[in-house]
Scaffold this active site. Sequence first.
Site, PDB file in Angstrom:
ATOM      1  N   ASP A 161       0.990  -1.131  -0.272  1.00 36.87           N
ATOM      2  CA  ASP A 161       0.527   0.162   0.132  1.00 36.87           C
ATOM      3  C   ASP A 161       1.100   1.447   0.367  1.00 36.87           C
ATOM      4  O   ASP A 161       2.031   1.336   0.515  1.00 36.87           O
ATOM      5  CB  ASP A 161      -1.102  -0.448   1.451  1.00 36.87           C
ATOM      6  CG  ASP A 161      -2.162   1.104   0.618  1.00 36.87           C
ATOM      7  OD1 ASP A 161      -2.487   1.569  -0.170  1.00 36.87           O
ATOM      8  OD2 ASP A 161      -2.902   0.900   1.781  1.00 36.87           O
TER       9      ASP A 161
HETATM   10  C1  BGC Z   1      -5.102   3.485  -0.094  1.00 33.51           C
HETATM   11  C2  BGC Z   1      -5.220   1.973  -0.539  1.00 33.51           C
HETATM   12  C3  BGC Z   1      -5.361   2.897  -2.588  1.00 33.51           C
HETATM   13  C4  BGC Z   1      -3.760   3.321  -2.620  1.00 33.51           C
HETATM   14  C5  BGC Z   1      -4.115   4.433  -3.939  1.00 33.51           C
HETATM   15  C6  BGC Z   1      -4.060   4.551  -0.559  1.00 33.51           C
HETATM   16  O1  BGC Z   1      -3.496   5.239   0.867  1.00 33.51           O
HETATM   17  O2  BGC Z   1      -5.152   2.722   1.621  1.00 33.51           O
HETATM   18  O3  BGC Z   1      -6.054   1.497  -0.113  1.00 33.51           O
HETATM   19  O4  BGC Z   1      -5.572   2.070  -3.165  1.00 33.51           O
HETATM   20  O5  BGC Z   1      -3.952   4.454  -1.238  1.00 33.51           O
HETATM   21  O6  BGC Z   1      -4.841   5.206  -4.448  1.00 33.51           O
END
Ligand code: BGC
Length: 844
Positions: A384
């Site tokens: 993530d």
């Molecule tokens: C979130 C994810 C997301 C990623 C990209 C993160 O902050 O936890 O769920 O896919 O950002 O946007």
Amino acid sequence: MIGLWHAIANTPKMRLKFQFKIARKTGYTLDIASEPLAIPFKVDSVAVEGNTLRGTAGAFWMPGQSIVVKLTFDGDGFEGEMTIPGMGRLPLQGSKGRGPFLSEELIDTVLPLRKNEIPARSDEEIDREVEALLGRMTLEEKVGQLFQVPASNFSFGGAVETDPPEKLVAEGRAGSVLGAFDVARVFELQKLAVEKSPHGIPLLFNADIIHGAQTIFPVPLAWSCSWEPEAVKEACAIAAKEASASGTVYNHGPMVDIGRDPRWGRVVEGAGEDPYLGALMAKAQVEGFQGATLADPETIVACLKHFIAYGAAEGGRDYNTVDISEMALRNVFLPPFQAGLEAGAASVMNSFNIYQGVPVAASEPLLKELLRGELGFDGVLISDYGAVEEIAVHGHARDAREAAGMAARATMDIEMATRSYEFLPELVEAGVVPEATVTDSARRILRLKYKLGLMDDPYRYVRPEKERDYHFNEEHLQASLELARKSAVLLHNDGTLPIRSGKAGRLERIALIGPFADSRDLLGPWQFSRFSHETVTLYEGLLGKGIPPERLLYAQGCGVEEPLPGGIEAALEQAATADLVVLALGESSDMSGEAASRLSIGLPEPQLRLAEAVLALGKPVVLVLTNGRPLVLGELGERANAILETWFLGSQAGNAIADLLTGDYNPSGKLTMSFPAHAGQVPVYYNGFRTGRPVTDSNANSKFISKYIDGPNEPKYPFGHGLSYTTFTYSGVRADRASIAGDDKLTVTVTVTNAGSVAGVETVQLYIQDVHGSIVRPVKELKGFRKLRLEPGESKVVAFAIGVSELRFWSPANGYAAEPGAFVAYVGTSSADTLSIGFEWTGA
Ligand code: BGC
């Protein structure tokens, strides 16, 4: 100036298109949309003088600052300007209508570059190609594939922390790109990768397509309330079709985290509190996004996130500590991931939290042993956003270098956003990370690029010629409308609803009051549609039902979180002359989703004050809720005559709600997350344990039992609850056998009757309780359901087969197994309203 307008502006960085939707009731309203960056503008004020409109708007990333718009209209055209903090003043010149798709300018450039056909490659052939390519790549080039870079360092004043994406891509220091959304941007970066980077390896383009790309569907918590995986699958297939035409090949979804704590804003992204339903929804979403094959250019990679137990963040505070048992991990949080993997999800994303004190991004027991080993996942594991670097921030690694080594050894293939993996070559050199580990990650990424067809045709997803046909088309809007109708939940109704035939009888005047009465903020978090300004409001939806404007009174009353000067007085003035008040209250989109945990999960104060003033008039009041989490409704919940929970229903929200309120569509949604009676109960969910001192009918007044001294244990509205405009009765629950062994099945039947006067759809639910076991088992667990439509007076017998697979669970003693003993099957209309019958499973 009423209507839809557009303007195209050239900034030093890019061409931007703005659309302005101007409407008028008591005053003027303005909605603004932009592309290619879909900026979620929140218009605060609109003033019109002669033929000039002035508006101010905010955006969530620049609190306290305002964008100022000034437009002067003349016939079919307008001139004006927009002042954006950090970007300066943009002169605007525009005309009527939606205007051209910016991407159309790209068609002639792209078409000649695209292949008409690509070879259908077998897995063996792909493996051979990948090995040959890996053989030509240096360690640094392999590491380059492991980075995911944000598509743009264009920011409204924020600092740029890495080299610009163009440089990273051209140097082969990026394998994938996050959040390009715009097809022209995808094309630009892909061209750089193909023409400039070593080996010309095409990029993957990733984005968060959570509940629709351009046509927005209900938020996932809402669509789970449809209890209709097939409809969810269709929504995801449509989202994939729209997103892939604009270059996105790899989704950061579905989010399959179990949500038991409504303080956590991200419950809006998942399917609620139940592992069984969560598993079905995970499977449906994977099948919808990925279709029959990833080689189809109208499908996208599904990524199961966030592995694992993110939803157990203490206190519901996002990114917070998780400290749960393996029992909870495996029996509650894992099933949706297992189902998604069985459905073939090509990717998994880690969660930000720790488990057993180790950040998941660095956890070999979770990633390498459980996910890769036990569950057999050999797809792409992506970190993530920033999670690799955060291993050090958590306090598990001394620095980003050590963090990179830990994540790589745990088999993390892609590092999103940050660049700790720059240390990998030196970690390989130092013997900390085996080179084979880096090669394995690069191999998994390259394989995926082959499977998607990108290696054979890098531009196959760059299809600007499809955008006009696919994006926000009538068919997709219809699918969104249908799912929206199925997703709303009628929580309470004393007979006031439906509007036309309910207790209030033939209505003369309806007062529509509240910050969501005419708001377009009905899409919810995690959407980047360029058509947000065309979202149908509740006011527009009711007008569309043929209610004449002079009988549809309107007042905003207050903002979502702030009072409006004179707002309550204006609302009371309208409500006083009406026969029925529809109070449209709730949370704005940015009050749920990521980093949107709330301490108090009620309606904001100004809305409560408005509601109280309106209720004091003594008119029938229908509460229509727009929100991203179960709310504590308190006294308002007791006093409203009817309550319709609509969550965020998407592009067609207003039409769907109007259909439901008028009875043109009979509500059928059932809650997938319990509504607490008090915030102090949180987390409150139906599938908890009995305790050694459970409350029973006879001991409710004794002291030393598991209860609160100042309120109920039970939630206000339990999992599975949802009313209809008809009533369903349940009778004659039977089992064809009292005891089964081995793989035998027994059949539980129940008769369900539509005892009301209109046709309706009921979701008949089957729960099972394992009365005793080597570890204690929940008081009830959902194990099956059927949706059926019944005409007035009609009865149907519903049958559920129960066998060992419904009885299995994980325990430290036996692993995944059923244990012999007594069970109870419960069948009913909600988790708290069931008929029951006991049976026995005597063992294998
Ligand atoms: C979130 C994810 C997301 C990623 C990209 C993160 O902050 O936890 O769920 O896919 O950002 O946007």
